[in-house]
Design a protein around this motif. Structure first.
Motif, PDB file in Angstrom:
ATOM      1  N   VAL A 128      19.695 -35.992  36.625  1.00 52.97           N
ATOM      2  CA  VAL A 128      19.946 -37.086  37.558  1.00 52.97           C
ATOM      3  C   VAL A 128      18.632 -37.610  38.130  1.00 52.97           C
ATOM      4  N   LYS A 129      17.732 -36.702  38.462  1.00 56.39           N
ATOM      5  CA  LYS A 129      16.425 -37.108  38.988  1.00 56.39           C
ATOM      6  C   LYS A 129      15.662 -37.945  37.963  1.00 56.39           C
ATOM      7  N   LEU A 130      15.720 -37.531  36.701  1.00 60.99           N
ATOM      8  CA  LEU A 130      15.035 -38.265  35.634  1.00 60.99           C
ATOM      9  C   LEU A 130      15.579 -39.682  35.500  1.00 60.99           C
ATOM     10  N   LEU A 131      16.896 -39.803  35.528  1.00 61.18           N
ATOM     11  CA  LEU A 131      17.520 -41.117  35.390  1.00 61.18           C
ATOM     12  C   LEU A 131      17.152 -42.032  36.556  1.00 61.18           C
ATOM     13  N   ILE A 132      17.102 -41.460  37.748  1.00 58.27           N
ATOM     14  CA  ILE A 132      16.746 -42.253  38.931  1.00 58.27           C
ATOM     15  C   ILE A 132      15.285 -42.682  38.850  1.00 58.27           C
ATOM     16  N   GLU A 133      14.401 -41.748  38.504  1.00 62.66           N
ATOM     17  CA  GLU A 133      12.972 -42.061  38.422  1.00 62.66           C
ATOM     18  C   GLU A 133      12.702 -43.124  37.363  1.00 62.66           C
ATOM     19  N   ALA A 134      13.464 -43.072  36.273  1.00 63.16           N
ATOM     20  CA  ALA A 134      13.269 -44.043  35.192  1.00 63.16           C
ATOM     21  C   ALA A 134      13.981 -45.358  35.463  1.00 63.16           C
ATOM     22  N   ASP A 178      11.295 -45.935  28.750  1.00 63.56           N
ATOM     23  CA  ASP A 178      11.379 -46.097  27.295  1.00 63.56           C
ATOM     24  C   ASP A 178      11.857 -44.808  26.629  1.00 63.56           C
ATOM     25  N   PHE A 179      11.323 -43.672  27.122  1.00 61.70           N
ATOM     26  CA  PHE A 179      11.730 -42.380  26.587  1.00 61.70           C
ATOM     27  C   PHE A 179      13.212 -42.126  26.842  1.00 61.70           C
ATOM     28  N   VAL A 180      13.649 -42.402  28.073  1.00 61.25           N
ATOM     29  CA  VAL A 180      15.047 -42.170  28.425  1.00 61.25           C
ATOM     30  C   VAL A 180      15.958 -43.049  27.580  1.00 61.25           C
ATOM     31  N   ARG A 181      15.609 -44.315  27.448  1.00 62.26           N
ATOM     32  CA  ARG A 181      16.464 -45.232  26.701  1.00 62.26           C
ATOM     33  C   ARG A 181      16.513 -44.862  25.204  1.00 62.26           C
ATOM     34  N   SER A 182      15.399 -44.450  24.642  1.00 62.56           N
ATOM     35  CA  SER A 182      15.405 -44.056  23.228  1.00 62.56           C
ATOM     36  C   SER A 182      16.206 -42.772  23.036  1.00 62.56           C
ATOM     37  N   SER A 183      16.139 -41.882  24.016  1.00 64.53           N
ATOM     38  CA  SER A 183      16.923 -40.644  23.946  1.00 64.53           C
ATOM     39  C   SER A 183      18.407 -40.943  24.032  1.00 64.53           C
ATOM     40  N   ILE A 184      18.771 -41.860  24.920  1.00 59.62           N
ATOM     41  CA  ILE A 184      20.174 -42.240  25.072  1.00 59.62           C
ATOM     42  C   ILE A 184      20.689 -42.921  23.806  1.00 59.62           C
ATOM     43  N   ALA A 185      19.837 -43.711  23.174  1.00 54.56           N
ATOM     44  CA  ALA A 185      20.235 -44.420  21.954  1.00 54.56           C
ATOM     45  C   ALA A 185      20.583 -43.449  20.826  1.00 54.56           C
ATOM     46  N   ALA A 186      20.004 -42.246  20.897  1.00 54.91           N
ATOM     47  CA  ALA A 186      20.261 -41.247  19.856  1.00 54.91           C
ATOM     48  C   ALA A 186      21.559 -40.473  20.103  1.00 54.91           C
ATOM     49  N   LEU A 187      22.212 -40.684  21.248  1.00 56.75           N
ATOM     50  CA  LEU A 187      23.448 -39.978  21.562  1.00 56.75           C
ATOM     51  C   LEU A 187      24.630 -40.622  20.850  1.00 56.75           C
ATOM     52  N   ASP A 218      -0.647 -50.372  38.867  1.00 61.34           N
ATOM     53  CA  ASP A 218      -0.470 -50.582  37.431  1.00 61.34           C
ATOM     54  C   ASP A 218      -0.255 -49.252  36.717  1.00 61.34           C
ATOM     55  N   GLN A 219      -0.967 -48.221  37.141  1.00 65.82           N
ATOM     56  CA  GLN A 219      -0.776 -46.894  36.553  1.00 65.82           C
ATOM     57  C   GLN A 219       0.652 -46.401  36.766  1.00 65.82           C
ATOM     58  N   ARG A 220       1.159 -46.564  37.986  1.00 67.03           N
ATOM     59  CA  ARG A 220       2.536 -46.140  38.278  1.00 67.03           C
ATOM     60  C   ARG A 220       3.540 -46.954  37.469  1.00 67.03           C
ATOM     61  N   ARG A 221       3.290 -48.253  37.370  1.00 63.85           N
ATOM     62  CA  ARG A 221       4.194 -49.124  36.622  1.00 63.85           C
ATOM     63  C   ARG A 221       4.257 -48.717  35.148  1.00 63.85           C
ATOM     64  N   ARG A 222       3.103 -48.433  34.580  1.00 68.83           N
ATOM     65  CA  ARG A 222       3.062 -48.052  33.169  1.00 68.83           C
ATOM     66  C   ARG A 222       3.711 -46.691  32.932  1.00 68.83           C
ATOM     67  N   ALA A 223       3.479 -45.764  33.859  1.00 68.26           N
ATOM     68  CA  ALA A 223       4.085 -44.441  33.729  1.00 68.26           C
ATOM     69  C   ALA A 223       5.601 -44.540  33.806  1.00 68.26           C
ATOM     70  N   ASN A 224       6.087 -45.363  34.724  1.00 65.17           N
ATOM     71  CA  ASN A 224       7.525 -45.540  34.860  1.00 65.17           C
ATOM     72  C   ASN A 224       8.113 -46.218  33.624  1.00 65.17           C
ATOM     73  N   GLN A 225       7.383 -47.186  33.068  1.00 64.29           N
ATOM     74  CA  GLN A 225       7.862 -47.868  31.869  1.00 64.29           C
ATOM     75  C   GLN A 225       7.940 -46.902  30.694  1.00 64.29           C
ATOM     76  N   ALA A 226       6.924 -46.040  30.574  1.00 63.25           N
ATOM     77  CA  ALA A 226       6.921 -45.056  29.491  1.00 63.25           C
ATOM     78  C   ALA A 226       8.097 -44.088  29.642  1.00 63.25           C
ATOM     79  N   LEU A 227       8.360 -43.689  30.893  1.00 63.95           N
ATOM     80  CA  LEU A 227       9.474 -42.785  31.156  1.00 63.95           C
ATOM     81  C   LEU A 227      10.804 -43.452  30.821  1.00 63.95           C
TER      82      LEU A 227
END
Length: 206
Positions: free
Chosen positions: A192-198, A132-141, A121-130
């Protein structure tokens, strides 16, 4: 402190298992029927569900399936039951249960299963937070910056992207720099690593 939601109609099991989990440092919430779990306000704490197969009203397997309609209440599930059969075990595991324990079960085995479920559950939540961050950052592009990001994720070179988008390579480099800044990375490899991890690199960003 991780939370274990214990759903079991047997009072003795709720008390004994709850005491074991509390002694191990977990916060424990107990419920006699599955519906009681959905009555309380959903929390955002790391944890898992310790669920009986046989419950009054909705049984454990049906409850497991129903939780998919209530994402805020979903947690990794461990089944704990005195009467299990192969079909139920297979169905529960195929539906995503983390473990299926048959009573009587020793304390160490139970705690190990709970620990693994909580870590999941900890890993799942961390990945979800990551993500969410990536998607919100992309939305600002800008639209072109998203196309540049999409092209980079697909392995295209600056020269190729410049031709496809009808701009200069200098513009592509500037767009790439802005994308990296938004994502908080310093190199192409990091991005690229960030996108894959997220797991946000599938299906494009445009």
């Amino acid at each position: 402190m991780a939370v274990v939601h214990l759903i079991n109609s047997d009072e003795h099991t709720r008390c004994a298992t709850g005491s074991l989990l509390a002694a191990a440092g977990y916060k424990v919430h107990t419920y006699a029927v599955a519906g009681d779990y959905l009555v309380m306000e959903p929390d955002n704490e790391v944890g898992c569900l310790l669920l009986s197969l046989h419950l009054p009203g909705v049984n454990g397997l049906k409850f497991q399936a129903a939780l998919r309609r209530y994402p805020a209440y979903e947690r990794p599930i461990i089944f704990l039951t005195a009467n299990a059969d192969v079909a139920s075990t297979v169905q529960a595991m195929q539906a995503g249960a983390r473990d299926f324990l048959t009573e009587p079960v020793d304390g160490e085995t139970l705690l190990a299963a709970v620990r693994a479920a909580v870590e999941h559950d900890q890993r799942r939540r961390a990945n979800q937070a990551l993500c969410d961050f990536v998607r919100s950052s992309i939305a600002a592009l800008s639209e072109r910056e998203r196309k540049v990001l999409d092209g980079i994720a697909q392995g295209r070179l600056n020269k190729q992207l410049a031709v496809e988008l009808g701009v200069s390579e200098r513009t592509i480099k500037a767009d790439r720099s802005q994308v990296m800044h938004r994502l908080g990375v310093r190199s192409l490899a990091e991005m690229v690593k960030l996108l894959i991890e997220a797991r946000c690199d599938r299906g494009g960003f445009s």
